[in-house]
Scaffold this motif. Structure first.
Motif, PDB file in Angstrom:
ATOM      1  N   PHE A 176       0.668  -1.245   0.049  1.00  0.00           N
ATOM      2  CA  PHE A 176      -0.160   0.088  -0.140  1.00  0.00           C
ATOM      3  C   PHE A 176       0.841   1.099  -0.022  1.00  0.00           C
ATOM      4  CE2 PHE A 176      -2.880  -3.120   2.019  1.00  0.00           C
ATOM      5  CZ  PHE A 176      -4.077  -3.001   1.103  1.00  0.00           C
ATOM      6  N   THR A 177       2.192   0.957  -0.042  1.00  0.00           N
ATOM      7  CA  THR A 177       2.820   2.270   0.147  1.00  0.00           C
ATOM      8  C   THR A 177       2.784   3.205  -1.004  1.00  0.00           C
ATOM      9  OG1 THR A 177       4.691   0.786   0.753  1.00  0.00           O
ATOM     10  CG2 THR A 177       5.637   3.052   0.230  1.00  0.00           C
ATOM     11  N   GLY A 178       2.892   4.642  -0.267  1.00  0.00           N
ATOM     12  CA  GLY A 178       2.367   5.810  -1.512  1.00  0.00           C
ATOM     13  C   GLY A 178       0.653   5.584  -1.849  1.00  0.00           C
ATOM     14  N   PRO A 195      -5.514  -0.249  11.137  1.00  0.00           N
ATOM     15  CA  PRO A 195      -4.551   0.234  11.792  1.00  0.00           C
ATOM     16  C   PRO A 195      -3.266  -0.210  10.831  1.00  0.00           C
ATOM     17  CG  PRO A 195      -5.842  -1.010  13.554  1.00  0.00           C
ATOM     18  CD  PRO A 195      -6.448  -1.316  12.108  1.00  0.00           C
ATOM     19  N   VAL A 196      -3.042  -1.393  10.303  1.00  0.00           N
ATOM     20  CA  VAL A 196      -1.888  -1.694   9.612  1.00  0.00           C
ATOM     21  C   VAL A 196      -2.105  -0.915   8.206  1.00  0.00           C
ATOM     22  CG1 VAL A 196      -0.445  -3.716   8.902  1.00  0.00           C
ATOM     23  CG2 VAL A 196      -2.069  -4.030  10.819  1.00  0.00           C
ATOM     24  N   ALA A 201      -0.098   3.095   4.124  1.00  0.00           N
ATOM     25  CA  ALA A 201      -0.801   3.805   3.057  1.00  0.00           C
ATOM     26  C   ALA A 201      -0.294   5.301   2.972  1.00  0.00           C
ATOM     27  CB  ALA A 201      -2.246   3.652   3.008  1.00  0.00           C
ATOM     28  N   ASP A 202      -0.532   5.975   2.066  1.00  0.00           N
ATOM     29  CA  ASP A 202      -0.151   7.593   1.934  1.00  0.00           C
ATOM     30  C   ASP A 202      -1.518   8.026   2.675  1.00  0.00           C
ATOM     31  OD1 ASP A 202       1.338   9.537   1.168  1.00  0.00           O
ATOM     32  OD2 ASP A 202      -0.175  10.150  -0.464  1.00  0.00           O
ATOM     33  N   GLU A 372     -10.885  10.049  -4.009  1.00  0.00           N
ATOM     34  CA  GLU A 372      -9.937   9.508  -5.114  1.00  0.00           C
ATOM     35  C   GLU A 372      -9.068   8.391  -4.390  1.00  0.00           C
ATOM     36  OE1 GLU A 372      -8.163  12.223  -7.453  1.00  0.00           O
ATOM     37  OE2 GLU A 372     -10.049  13.141  -8.272  1.00  0.00           O
ATOM     38  N   LEU A 373      -9.214   7.262  -5.036  1.00  0.00           N
ATOM     39  CA  LEU A 373      -8.497   6.291  -4.356  1.00  0.00           C
ATOM     40  C   LEU A 373      -7.804   5.024  -5.476  1.00  0.00           C
ATOM     41  CD1 LEU A 373     -11.618   4.748  -2.592  1.00  0.00           C
ATOM     42  CD2 LEU A 373      -9.848   5.858  -1.520  1.00  0.00           C
ATOM     43  N   ASP A 374      -6.598   4.716  -4.997  1.00  0.00           N
ATOM     44  CA  ASP A 374      -5.732   3.586  -5.689  1.00  0.00           C
ATOM     45  C   ASP A 374      -6.185   2.112  -5.516  1.00  0.00           C
ATOM     46  OD1 ASP A 374      -3.921   5.712  -6.870  1.00  0.00           O
ATOM     47  OD2 ASP A 374      -3.433   5.839  -4.683  1.00  0.00           O
TER      48      ASP A 374
END
Ligand code: NA7
Length: 535
Positions: A176-178, A195-196, A201-202, A372-374
């Motif tokens: 989920f990085t960025g 929580p994780v 995530a950004d 807006e979501l990735d």
């Protein structure tokens, strides 16, 4: 490494989780021939599929495991109180390896149908590989929470990013990085993963429909000394689990919260809260799930805790559960869930105030904005207890279809067997206590009862066993009456089938307690399988 590809066997077993593994072990021990099938490419069941970040058991590790082998119990070392998914999966892989259970299974193979052939007196089981196997018995070890539910939100397929359901998480994991991530759902799975994901995530937006009560897990690593003490006492601990209400080594007190002073109840609630885990509710006062006034006292205690943990009063307001009694939706345990909303990169949307309208390529559109979501994570739960069975095309006597038999709610005897479906046994089926406590305790009892029954039939030369229609009806009424005496029917929970549009509103598990149920099953067997007809 599969040993047998026989097409006519004593028993077919479906599933390779806790239930399927132990069933195979027992059937082999008793000398039954078998074939076993599993959809996944490995063992693990729930722990094979639920690989989402933060996934783990809410039962203590030393009881969330098998108790049938003393050697196994002594060999295995749990790292902590509440083991994470990778560790439970490793445990089940270890068990399968140690007892050579892999060799029984056809992996990546789904059982599509099972039809009882009355003339031949056996089941005809078909797989998605086009294979047909005949068997005297079929044992379903398909799990209670294995048929995932992804809500039909308009535009879902138009989403340009990736989406995942927590219960069908990719083996390779998700980075989920960025990313801008949306999580829909705040049940146990949402509460474990939020929580994780927030840390990775950004930005994280949580879409909440019903706020949840949750109790801190209080997870801690186990020291060598603690492990040794546990191992020394494990027989006694497990025996207590077998007879306790929720299959845990504690039970309800013999008095209610209304019987004690305000000072005493606060002292007790605080002390149990500090311990962490389910004991706070299920090792507590015996009226919390029966009396609304008693329940309100417990609920207010938790509401106060939530208010204390969440900095922003508006966010706290949204997070505070109202409208249903505490404990009547499955109580999650959390590891820093509420505190997560104090992070700058986490937002909460209450979809009751701000409904989701549709999913668009860029993300999720609510009535007032587009988020807006990735990536979208559906932590939206399961079609619990019934769908894992009805999605297999079971046909009993005269071609009766299981899905039709259960159209107005499941009908079983003891959650183990059904009229018109001879020699079909369900492990932790609807009408069994299973999901209301420590699953392995429930599973071992079922597997042992079922395999004992099969051995008994072989001994007396019987061909078929099935419950009488009367026994089945009476069991259904009993399960309903027990539930109606509690506060459980007041919540829209998966226990009630309320999370699935159109599903009959019926309380699915038996709420009379693991110990009582065990005694009842033992007595029934002792009395020549009362309520069953054997021929
Ligand atoms: P749960 O407990 O069924 O939780 C599912 C969550 O998803 C819950 O918060 C639901 O809200 C929410 N949900 C479901 N459908 C929707 C839609 N359409 N829109 C918004 N939100 C939705 O499943 P879990 O996987 O968390 O846990 C299942 C069990 O696994 C758990 O109980 C343990 O036994 C282990 P709702 O509360 O229905 O309003």
């Amino acid at each position: 490494r599969k040993l047998s590809a026989a097409t006519d066997v004593d028993a077919v077993v479906i599933g390779a989780g806790f239930s399927g593994l132990y069933t195979v072990y027992k059937l082999r021990e008793l000398g039954f021939t078998l074939r076993a099938f599993e959809q996944g490419d490995g063992v693990g069941g729930t722990w094979y599929w639920n690989r989402y970040p933060g996934a783990g058991s809410d039962s203590e590790s030393w009881v969330y495991c098998f108790s049938f082998s003393r050697e196994l119990e002594q060999e295995w070392n749990w790292s902590c109180r509440f083991p994470p998914q990778p560790e439970i999966l490793s445990y089940l892989e270890y068990v399968a390896e140690r007892f050579d259970l892999h060799s029984a299974f056809d992996f990546e193979t789904r059982v599509t149908s099972a039809r009882y052939d009355e003339t031949a007196g056996h089941w005809v089981v078909e797989t998605d590989h086009g294979e047909t196997v005949t068997a005297e018995f079929v044992i379903t070890a398909v799990g209670c929470l294995s048929a995932t539910q992804v809500p039909e939100i308009p535009g879902r397929d138009s989403f340009a990013g990736n989406w995942y359901h927590t219960g069908q998480w990719p083996k390779a994991g998700v980075n989920f990085t960025g990313q801008r991530v949306g999580v829909i759902g705040t049940g146990s799975s949402g509460i474990q993963c939020i929580p994780v994901i927030a840390e990775q995530a950004d930005h994280l937006t949580v879409f909440q429909r019903t706020p949840q009560f949750s109790v801190p897990a209080g997870n801690v690593p186990l020291t060598d000394e603690q492990r040794e003490t546990l191992k020394r006492n494990i027989r006694e601990i497990r025996e207590n689990c077998r007879w306790a209400t929720i299959g845990q080594p504690y039970d309800l007190k013999d008095h209610g919260v209304l019987d004690v002073s305000e000072e005493e109840r606060r002292r007790q609630f605080e002390a149990d809260w500090a311990k962490g885990g389910f004991e706070w509710m299920f090792g507590s006062y015996n009226d919390l799930l029966f009396d609304k006034q008693a329940n309100d006292i417990a609920a207010d205690f938790v509401r106060e805790k939530i208010r204390d943990k969440v900095d922003d009063p508006e966010t706290a307001r949204k997070l505070i559960p109202t409208g249903y009694p505490i404990g009547t939706k499955r109580l999650p345990l959390d590891q820093g869930y509420f505190e997560t909303y104090n992070r700058d990169n986490v937002d909460l949307i209450d979809v009751r105030e701000e409904p989701i309208v549709e999913i668009v390529p860029a993300g999720i559109r609510t009535e007032s904005r587009t988020v807006e979501l990735d990536t979208i994570v559906f932590a939206t739960g399961f079609d619990a207890m019934t769908r894992p069975l009805t999605r297999i095309d079971f046909r009993g006597r005269s071609g009766v279809k299981l899905e039709e038999k259960w159209a107005h709610g499941p009908q079983t005897y003891l959650g183990v067997a059904m009229a018109d479906f001879p020699n079909l046994f369900m492990i932790t089926g609807p009408g069994s206590p299973s999901v209301l406590g420590n699953m392995p305790t429930s599973i071992e009892q079922h597997v042992e009862w079922i395999t004992d029954c099969m051995a008994h039939m072989r001994e007396i030369g019987a061909k078929t066993i099935e419950p009488t229609v009367t026994a089945e009806q009476e069991w259904g009424e009993h399960v309903g009456e027990l539930a109606d005496a509690t506060l459980f029917p007041q919540a829209d929970s998966w226990y009630m089938g309320a999370n699935i549009p159109g599903k009959p509103r019926v309380f699915l598990p038996y709420i009379g307690g693991f110990g009582n149920y065990r005694k009842l099953c033992a007595d029934i067997a002792e009395n020549g399988y009362e309520g069953f007809s054997i021929s």
